[in-house]
Design a protein around this motif. Structure first.
Motif, PDB file in Angstrom:
ATOM      1  N   GLU A  31       3.158  26.406  69.487  1.00 58.10           N
ATOM      2  CA  GLU A  31       3.586  25.094  69.620  1.00 58.10           C
ATOM      3  C   GLU A  31       2.612  24.504  70.317  1.00 58.10           C
ATOM      4  O   GLU A  31       2.460  23.141  70.155  1.00 58.10           O
ATOM      5  CB  GLU A  31       4.906  25.139  70.539  1.00 58.10           C
ATOM      6  N   ALA A  32       1.892  25.149  71.284  1.00 55.44           N
ATOM      7  CA  ALA A  32       0.799  24.339  72.275  1.00 55.44           C
ATOM      8  C   ALA A  32      -0.271  23.910  71.163  1.00 55.44           C
ATOM      9  O   ALA A  32      -0.676  22.721  71.465  1.00 55.44           O
ATOM     10  CB  ALA A  32       0.378  25.239  73.257  1.00 55.44           C
ATOM     11  N   LEU A  33      -0.479  24.714  70.315  1.00 58.39           N
ATOM     12  CA  LEU A  33      -1.821  24.442  69.490  1.00 58.39           C
ATOM     13  C   LEU A  33      -1.286  23.070  68.556  1.00 58.39           C
ATOM     14  O   LEU A  33      -2.118  22.237  68.101  1.00 58.39           O
ATOM     15  CB  LEU A  33      -1.978  25.609  68.598  1.00 58.39           C
ATOM     16  N   PHE A  34       0.062  23.187  68.140  1.00 59.53           N
ATOM     17  CA  PHE A  34       0.456  21.992  67.470  1.00 59.53           C
ATOM     18  C   PHE A  34       0.396  20.655  67.818  1.00 59.53           C
ATOM     19  O   PHE A  34      -0.171  19.767  67.408  1.00 59.53           O
ATOM     20  CB  PHE A  34       2.085  22.411  67.172  1.00 59.53           C
ATOM     21  N   MET A  35       0.776  20.650  69.434  1.00 60.88           N
ATOM     22  CA  MET A  35       0.693  19.486  70.108  1.00 60.88           C
ATOM     23  C   MET A  35      -0.715  19.220  70.346  1.00 60.88           C
ATOM     24  O   MET A  35      -1.094  18.003  70.079  1.00 60.88           O
ATOM     25  CB  MET A  35       1.155  19.737  71.709  1.00 60.88           C
ATOM     26  N   LYS A  36      -1.798  20.080  70.685  1.00 55.36           N
ATOM     27  CA  LYS A  36      -3.070  19.941  70.718  1.00 55.36           C
ATOM     28  C   LYS A  36      -3.571  19.072  69.638  1.00 55.36           C
ATOM     29  O   LYS A  36      -4.465  18.135  69.718  1.00 55.36           O
ATOM     30  CB  LYS A  36      -3.692  21.010  71.173  1.00 55.36           C
ATOM     31  N   THR A  37      -3.482  19.762  68.343  1.00 58.97           N
ATOM     32  CA  THR A  37      -4.062  19.456  67.173  1.00 58.97           C
ATOM     33  C   THR A  37      -3.433  17.826  66.659  1.00 58.97           C
ATOM     34  O   THR A  37      -4.296  16.842  66.493  1.00 58.97           O
ATOM     35  CB  THR A  37      -3.697  20.325  65.947  1.00 58.97           C
ATOM     36  N   MET A  38      -2.147  17.623  67.270  1.00 56.56           N
ATOM     37  CA  MET A  38      -1.664  16.281  66.913  1.00 56.56           C
ATOM     38  C   MET A  38      -2.340  15.249  67.768  1.00 56.56           C
ATOM     39  O   MET A  38      -2.408  14.197  67.534  1.00 56.56           O
ATOM     40  CB  MET A  38      -0.187  16.570  67.040  1.00 56.56           C
ATOM     41  N   GLN A  39      -2.627  15.822  68.873  1.00 54.41           N
ATOM     42  CA  GLN A  39      -3.296  14.891  70.036  1.00 54.41           C
ATOM     43  C   GLN A  39      -4.787  14.560  69.464  1.00 54.41           C
ATOM     44  O   GLN A  39      -4.914  13.370  69.391  1.00 54.41           O
ATOM     45  CB  GLN A  39      -3.331  15.531  71.376  1.00 54.41           C
ATOM     46  N   TYR A  40      -5.333  15.258  68.882  1.00 52.75           N
ATOM     47  CA  TYR A  40      -6.634  14.968  68.658  1.00 52.75           C
ATOM     48  C   TYR A  40      -6.737  14.225  67.333  1.00 52.75           C
ATOM     49  O   TYR A  40      -7.544  13.456  66.859  1.00 52.75           O
ATOM     50  CB  TYR A  40      -7.407  16.161  68.284  1.00 52.75           C
ATOM     51  N   ARG A  41      -5.619  14.224  66.540  1.00 54.41           N
ATOM     52  CA  ARG A  41      -5.571  13.667  65.148  1.00 54.41           C
ATOM     53  C   ARG A  41      -5.475  12.105  65.528  1.00 54.41           C
ATOM     54  O   ARG A  41      -5.628  11.413  64.477  1.00 54.41           O
ATOM     55  CB  ARG A  41      -4.222  14.051  64.468  1.00 54.41           C
ATOM     56  N   GLU A  42      -4.725  11.906  66.550  1.00 54.41           N
ATOM     57  CA  GLU A  42      -4.528  10.325  66.732  1.00 54.41           C
ATOM     58  C   GLU A  42      -5.624   9.400  66.562  1.00 54.41           C
ATOM     59  O   GLU A  42      -5.448   8.336  66.091  1.00 54.41           O
ATOM     60  CB  GLU A  42      -3.808  10.376  68.224  1.00 54.41           C
ATOM     61  N   PHE A  43      -6.703   9.781  66.789  1.00 52.71           N
ATOM     62  CA  PHE A  43      -8.118   8.947  66.783  1.00 52.71           C
ATOM     63  C   PHE A  43      -8.210   8.489  65.274  1.00 52.71           C
ATOM     64  O   PHE A  43      -8.391   7.377  64.993  1.00 52.71           O
ATOM     65  CB  PHE A  43      -9.167   9.804  67.150  1.00 52.71           C
ATOM     66  N   ALA A  44      -8.128   9.548  64.247  1.00 53.02           N
ATOM     67  CA  ALA A  44      -8.101   9.136  62.957  1.00 53.02           C
ATOM     68  C   ALA A  44      -7.266   8.052  62.590  1.00 53.02           C
ATOM     69  O   ALA A  44      -7.414   7.209  61.895  1.00 53.02           O
ATOM     70  CB  ALA A  44      -7.888  10.534  62.004  1.00 53.02           C
ATOM     71  N   MET A  45      -5.854   7.955  63.187  1.00 55.81           N
ATOM     72  CA  MET A  45      -4.906   7.149  62.999  1.00 55.81           C
ATOM     73  C   MET A  45      -5.349   5.797  63.397  1.00 55.81           C
ATOM     74  O   MET A  45      -5.097   4.822  62.562  1.00 55.81           O
ATOM     75  CB  MET A  45      -3.524   7.650  63.565  1.00 55.81           C
ATOM     76  N   GLU A  46      -5.996   5.655  64.537  1.00 53.16           N
ATOM     77  CA  GLU A  46      -6.399   4.467  65.053  1.00 53.16           C
ATOM     78  C   GLU A  46      -7.417   3.895  64.441  1.00 53.16           C
ATOM     79  O   GLU A  46      -7.642   2.753  64.414  1.00 53.16           O
ATOM     80  CB  GLU A  46      -6.662   4.781  66.635  1.00 53.16           C
ATOM     81  N   LEU A  47      -8.439   4.826  64.220  1.00 57.12           N
ATOM     82  CA  LEU A  47      -9.496   4.227  62.992  1.00 57.12           C
ATOM     83  C   LEU A  47      -9.091   3.662  61.899  1.00 57.12           C
ATOM     84  O   LEU A  47      -9.510   2.545  61.467  1.00 57.12           O
ATOM     85  CB  LEU A  47     -10.412   5.449  62.877  1.00 57.12           C
ATOM     86  N   LEU A  48      -8.014   4.306  61.169  1.00 57.43           N
ATOM     87  CA  LEU A  48      -7.549   3.781  59.924  1.00 57.43           C
ATOM     88  C   LEU A  48      -6.778   2.502  60.349  1.00 57.43           C
ATOM     89  O   LEU A  48      -6.967   1.547  59.628  1.00 57.43           O
ATOM     90  CB  LEU A  48      -6.617   4.822  59.287  1.00 57.43           C
ATOM     91  N   GLU A  49      -6.352   2.490  61.178  1.00 55.09           N
ATOM     92  CA  GLU A  49      -5.726   1.307  61.500  1.00 55.09           C
ATOM     93  C   GLU A  49      -6.616   0.078  61.736  1.00 55.09           C
ATOM     94  O   GLU A  49      -6.449  -1.085  61.096  1.00 55.09           O
ATOM     95  CB  GLU A  49      -4.624   1.358  62.692  1.00 55.09           C
TER      96      GLU A  49
END
Lengths: 113, 362, 158
Positions: B123-141
């Motif tokens: 679970e912890a790695l899931f949270m970490k990966t999702m946290q790092y993914r957020e930058f890509a979403m903001e850039l796409l926005e």
């Protein structure tokens, strides 16, 4: 896109002679409703030169049964099952009901008359 | 020979993101046979595209086929429509399309990796990966104006230009992301707990991949060089912007993770190259012709090869549009790769396929 | 060796307790919204030339023009049907008549009856336009008939 026009009796032999698993990549089977007839297209693509797309095209009557190529290209069963349900054509050894429910109205992608 | 049990998994299951049903036949916890049912979300998009919408509007309809690879669908459709109306896309539009596709690939791959971690019980790695993914979403926005539905490619070019300050922001964020990605690679590669669930699990060989016509990271993890970006096509100049194919040999869940992680480095390099060398030209080629004839277009979506076939009849409405999604090609191999594995690893294997069922059933 | 790693992870875990959360405290802190976010579609009646190109371009059919019997058109827009693709803005020949702001749209409420109400409104708008066109056609036919009779009278005189 290179079209190879062939006929319903010969298409299976043509594909058997043509298809080499390590050279060609099977893409999909597509069908187009032309009104009176239906055109069925088998798409293949070359690994070494992917912009080379080969389509075997056959024009059939809606009630004709087309041969299955599952014994040549093993992974073609998904595309065949989809065609049977969505285009309402008959394919050898392929049952209805993979895509839609078994009691659906046949052939939603066919032209309405 | 022990007793055989049938265990269903899905269509509603805690480890599945989308409705997908597998019926496993198990023997002593080992899966011996699988039956898949994938068509739970058939929406009749192909029919809608050929009856209700004009051909310029269809690029927005096909964007709704899938939320994650929305831009791949719109771009592939735009390409096939441009072939039908016989126009050439401006150079800047091509580069911007590639930019958004690669940003999209970053967020899609990170989502898949996070779900592999979650389904393997980390679970912890899931949270970490999702946290790092957020930058890509903001850039796409920032680039497209929306987080999920980009509506970026239109027939003839792209809808929006890239502002210089957004380009600068992308480069800055990528610099922050690079050490984070190194950290992720370290965890996915070396974590002992994760390796128990991932190494040697869900194995598929290169011969099987060739036989079953596998596409995408699934194929590249077996060593099969199947990537549409590798060809020099006049549609999108991938080689110009520094594309390299990523291959692995093992063919298990771990290899798929590593292929996805290494592809992120390639994507980052492509994005940097595009922003540094963005050519100046118009954004859209205007024309008033109607689609005629038939054409096909292929594009590498995050999950593999996307194939579009379209036929026009000199009116606003297309005669036929066929969408072949990447997961559609992978279903036969998906069913095959379960064999011989324990039932307990099935969720991790499913996540590592990165299945997209709304693409498949359309 | 194992002891060293356990201690390291243990300290890391303790330190994590004092770290700032990664998530945003939403109502008190604004989330990231770019300047050119694809938000609400605005309409300027004074600039519009009533060519209805936005209506023809709109993929989901979120824009419709109704027409009164005196020929005056009214713009209707449904923010819940709109997909904010800005295709209408690109189709508009007059700059500034229809434009996109960066304000996110409000959610639809049950009271607004946004689906059924819109479908009824859409049908009525199309019907009002058809009625206006029929009326116009009738008037034109009447006018043509009047001219024709006048011409015939003149011919008869001469």
């Amino acid at each position: 896109m290179n079209r190879i026009e062939t006929s319903i009796d010969k298409v299976k032999d043509d594909i058997r002679n043509f298809y080499k698993p390590d050279l060609y990549h099977f893409v999909v089977i597509n069908a187009v409703d032309l009104g009176e007839k239906i055109e069925v297209q088998w798409f293949f693509c070359e690994y070494a030169n992917p912009s080379n797309i080969i389509a075997f095209c056959v024009q059939i009557n809606p009630d004709e049964e087309i041969p299955s190529i599952r014994d040549i290209v093993e992974s073609s069963w998904v595309a065949e099952a989809e065609l049977v349900d969505l285009m309402n054509i008959k394919i050898q050894n392929t049952a209805k009901g993979f895509v839609l429910e078994p009691d659906f109205e046949s052939g939603p992608l066919r032209k309405k008359k | 020979m022990g007793k055989q049990y049938e265990i269903p998994l899905g269509a509603q299951h805690i480890s599945l993101l989308e409705p997908l049903h597998f019926k496993f036949t198990t023997e002593n916890e080992k899966i011996v046979d699988t039956v898949a049912n994938v068509y739970y979300v058939h929406r009749g998009i192909e029919q809608a595209c050929c009856s209700k919408f004009k051909f310029r509007q269809v690029s927005f309809v096909v964007g709704r086929v899938c939320g994650l690879c929305s831009v791949s669908h719109t771009t592939a459709y735009s390409q096939v429509a441009e072939k039908l109306i016989k126009i050439e896309v401006p150079r800047r539009a091509k580069y911007l399309r590639m930019l958004v596709i690669e940003l999209d690939r970053i967020h899609s791959h990170l989502l898949c990796l996070s779900h592999v971690a979650e389904n393997s019980g980390f679970e912890a790695l899931f949270m970490k990966t999702m946290q790092y993914r957020e930058f890509a979403m903001e850039l796409l926005e920032a680039v497209c104006g929306n987080r999920i539905q980009y509506d970026f490619s239109i027939v003839g070019g792209v809808a929006r230009d890239l502002k210089p300050e957004v380009g600068k922001m992308i480069l800055e964020r990528l610099k922050i992301f690079k050490p984070q990605l190194d950290e992720l690679v370290d965890i996915y590669q070396n974590n002992w707990t994760l390796s128990l669930k991932n190494k040697g699990v869900g194995l598929i060989t290169k011969e099987d991949a060739l036989r079953l016509n596998v596409v995408g990271p699934f194929a590249r993890a077996t060593g099969l060089a199947a990537d549409v970006r590798n060809e020099y096509d006049d549609l999108l100049p991938w080689k110009e912007v520094g594309f390299e194919m990523v291959l692995d040999k093992a063919g298990d869940v771990h290899a798929r993770n590593m292929v996805r992680l290494r592809e992120l480095y390639v994507s980052m390099r492509i994005i940097e190259n595009i922003i540094n060398g963005l050519p100046e030209s118009a954004l859209v080629t205007e024309t008033k012709t109607f689609p005629d004839g038939e054409a096909v277009a292929r594009l590498e979506a995050p999950r593999g090869e996307l194939f579009y076939y379209a036929k026009g009849n000199k009116t606003q409405i297309l005669e036929r549009l066929k969408i072949k999604a990447p997961t559609f090609s992978n279903i036969p191999a998906m069913v095959e790769a379960f064999k011989g594995n324990e039932y307990g690893s099935a969720p991790a294997i499913i996540a590592s396929y990165d299945p997209c069922l709304s693409c498949t059933s359309r | 060796m194992i002891k060293y790693f356990t201690m390291k992870t243990f300290f890391k875990a303790i330190l994590n307790l004092f770290k700032k959360p990664v998530t945003i405290k939403y109502p008190f802190e604004q989330t990231f919204i770019p300047d050119d976010y694809r938000g609400m579609i605005g309409f300027n009646e004074n600039l519009c030339i009533w060519c209805r190109r936005c209506e023809m371009a709109c993929p989901p059919g979120a824009i419709v023009f109704s027409q009164a019997m005196d020929g005056k058109q009214t713009y209707h827009f449904n923010r819940a049907v709109c997909i904010y693709c800005s295709e209408c803005v690109r189709a508009c020949p007059k700059e500034g008549a229809i434009f996109q702001t960066n304000v996110p749209a409000k959610c639809a409420l049950k009271e607004e009856n946004i689906n059924n109400g819109w479908n009824i409104l859409y049908g009525e708008a199309l019907m009002s336009r058809a009625a206006y066109a029929a009326e116009k056609k009738r008037l034109a036919a009447e006018k043509a008939a009047a001219i024709k009779t006048e011409m015939e009278k003149k011919e008869a005189k001469s």
